[in-house]
Motif scaffolding. Structure first.
Motif, mmCIF file in Angstrom:
data_model
loop_
_atom_site.group_PDB
_atom_site.id
_atom_site.type_symbol
_atom_site.label_atom_id
_atom_site.label_comp_id
_atom_site.label_asym_id
_atom_site.label_seq_id
_atom_site.Cartn_x
_atom_site.Cartn_y
_atom_site.Cartn_z
ATOM 1 N N PRO A 29 -12.928 -87.589 -40.453
ATOM 2 C CA PRO A 29 -14.370 -87.872 -40.540
ATOM 3 C C PRO A 29 -15.036 -87.677 -39.186
ATOM 4 C CG PRO A 29 -13.086 -89.759 -41.290
ATOM 5 C CD PRO A 29 -12.125 -88.742 -40.780
ATOM 6 N N ARG A 30 -16.200 -87.144 -39.246
ATOM 7 C CA ARG A 30 -16.963 -86.922 -38.024
ATOM 8 C C ARG A 30 -17.835 -88.133 -37.749
ATOM 9 N NH1 ARG A 30 -18.643 -80.966 -39.851
ATOM 10 N NH2 ARG A 30 -16.651 -79.983 -39.418
ATOM 11 N N GLY A 31 -18.198 -88.296 -36.532
ATOM 12 C CA GLY A 31 -19.059 -89.394 -36.141
ATOM 13 C C GLY A 31 -20.479 -89.160 -36.627
ATOM 14 N N PRO A 32 -21.323 -90.164 -36.547
ATOM 15 C CA PRO A 32 -22.716 -90.002 -37.001
ATOM 16 C C PRO A 32 -23.472 -89.007 -36.130
ATOM 17 C CG PRO A 32 -22.421 -92.103 -35.886
ATOM 18 C CD PRO A 32 -21.056 -91.470 -36.006
ATOM 19 N N LYS A 33 -24.345 -88.264 -36.779
ATOM 20 C CA LYS A 33 -25.178 -87.311 -36.051
ATOM 21 C C LYS A 33 -26.290 -88.068 -35.348
ATOM 22 C CE LYS A 33 -24.366 -83.599 -39.319
ATOM 23 N NZ LYS A 33 -24.962 -82.694 -40.287
ATOM 24 N N ASN A 34 -26.760 -87.507 -34.306
ATOM 25 C CA ASN A 34 -27.860 -88.119 -33.572
ATOM 26 C C ASN A 34 -29.175 -87.749 -34.241
ATOM 27 O OD1 ASN A 34 -26.155 -89.265 -31.718
ATOM 28 N ND2 ASN A 34 -26.223 -87.520 -30.344
ATOM 29 N N VAL A 35 -29.548 -88.518 -35.251
ATOM 30 C CA VAL A 35 -30.784 -88.277 -35.980
ATOM 31 C C VAL A 35 -31.800 -89.305 -35.515
ATOM 32 C CG1 VAL A 35 -31.845 -88.200 -38.258
ATOM 33 C CG2 VAL A 35 -29.491 -87.440 -37.966
ATOM 34 N N PRO A 36 -32.945 -88.849 -35.060
ATOM 35 C CA PRO A 36 -33.944 -89.817 -34.604
ATOM 36 C C PRO A 36 -34.484 -90.616 -35.789
ATOM 37 C CG PRO A 36 -34.857 -87.607 -34.591
ATOM 38 C CD PRO A 36 -33.394 -87.477 -34.912
ATOM 39 N N PRO A 37 -34.749 -91.898 -35.579
ATOM 40 C CA PRO A 37 -35.288 -92.716 -36.683
ATOM 41 C C PRO A 37 -36.683 -92.232 -37.078
ATOM 42 C CG PRO A 37 -35.305 -93.940 -34.616
ATOM 43 C CD PRO A 37 -34.596 -92.649 -34.349
ATOM 44 N N LYS A 38 -36.989 -92.415 -38.353
ATOM 45 C CA LYS A 38 -38.294 -91.984 -38.866
ATOM 46 C C LYS A 38 -39.379 -92.959 -38.415
ATOM 47 C CE LYS A 38 -36.687 -89.474 -42.881
ATOM 48 N NZ LYS A 38 -36.879 -88.168 -42.324
ATOM 49 N N SER A 39 -40.543 -92.394 -38.199
ATOM 50 C CA SER A 39 -41.676 -93.234 -37.811
ATOM 51 C C SER A 39 -42.215 -93.973 -39.039
ATOM 52 C CB SER A 39 -42.784 -92.372 -37.200
ATOM 53 O OG SER A 39 -43.357 -91.558 -38.200
ATOM 54 N N ALA A 40 -43.044 -94.960 -38.805
ATOM 55 C CA ALA A 40 -43.639 -95.727 -39.902
ATOM 56 C C ALA A 40 -44.485 -94.829 -40.795
ATOM 57 C CB ALA A 40 -44.482 -96.874 -39.352
ATOM 58 N N GLU A 41 -45.175 -93.856 -40.213
ATOM 59 C CA GLU A 41 -45.998 -92.934 -40.998
ATOM 60 C C GLU A 41 -45.128 -92.064 -41.900
ATOM 61 O OE1 GLU A 41 -46.312 -93.070 -37.561
ATOM 62 O OE2 GLU A 41 -48.079 -94.357 -37.564
ATOM 63 N N GLU A 42 -43.993 -91.593 -41.389
ATOM 64 C CA GLU A 42 -43.089 -90.770 -42.197
ATOM 65 C C GLU A 42 -42.495 -91.578 -43.349
ATOM 66 O OE1 GLU A 42 -41.227 -87.542 -39.089
ATOM 67 O OE2 GLU A 42 -40.564 -89.631 -38.904
ATOM 68 N N ILE A 43 -42.156 -92.812 -43.088
ATOM 69 C CA ILE A 43 -41.610 -93.678 -44.136
ATOM 70 C C ILE A 43 -42.672 -93.969 -45.196
ATOM 71 C CG2 ILE A 43 -40.715 -95.996 -44.621
ATOM 72 C CD1 ILE A 43 -39.324 -95.841 -41.864
#
Length: 111
Positions: A7-21
């Motif tokens: 298994p690979r480690g987690p990707k560096n995905v930036p958290p979504k902003s409140a507007e995107e959510i």
């Protein structure tokens, strides 16, 4: 070198902003409400009357009038209403039970 199935480690995905959510939630809610739209369209096109028994409905008992998909496909909702017919709950139940009875009489019952 053979490929690793580790298994690979987690990707560096930036958290979504409140507007995107918020936009994602609006989109999902819109998709959930879309299928209900065909009932309103069918009532406008075909009127507040059962296509089978002819019973007329008023606002007080309109919840007893349902939309039946003639071809059985609930995802096929043409804007002209050609796949819909308004049936009271009793006629709608009768329509679906006829198929069950026919399958039983032909020996197609699934057990």
């Amino acid at each position: 070198m053979s490929p690793s199935f580790r298994p690979r480690g987690p990707k560096n995905v930036p958290p979504k902003s409140a507007e995107e959510i918020d936009e994602l939630v609006r989109k999902l809610r819109g998709e959930q409400q879309r299928p209900e739209n065909y009932r309103e369209k069918s009532l406008k096109l075909h009127g507040w009357i059962c296509a089978k028994c002819g019973r007329e409905f008023e606002l007080a008992n309109l919840h007893l009038l349902t939309v039946h998909h003639k071809d059985g496909n609930h995802n096929y909702n043409p804007p002209d209403g050609s796949n819909w017919e308004n049936l009271c709950v009793y006629c709608h139940d009768d329509e679906h039970s006829r198929t069950i009875l026919a399958d039983y009489l032909e020996g197609k019952n699934k057990k």
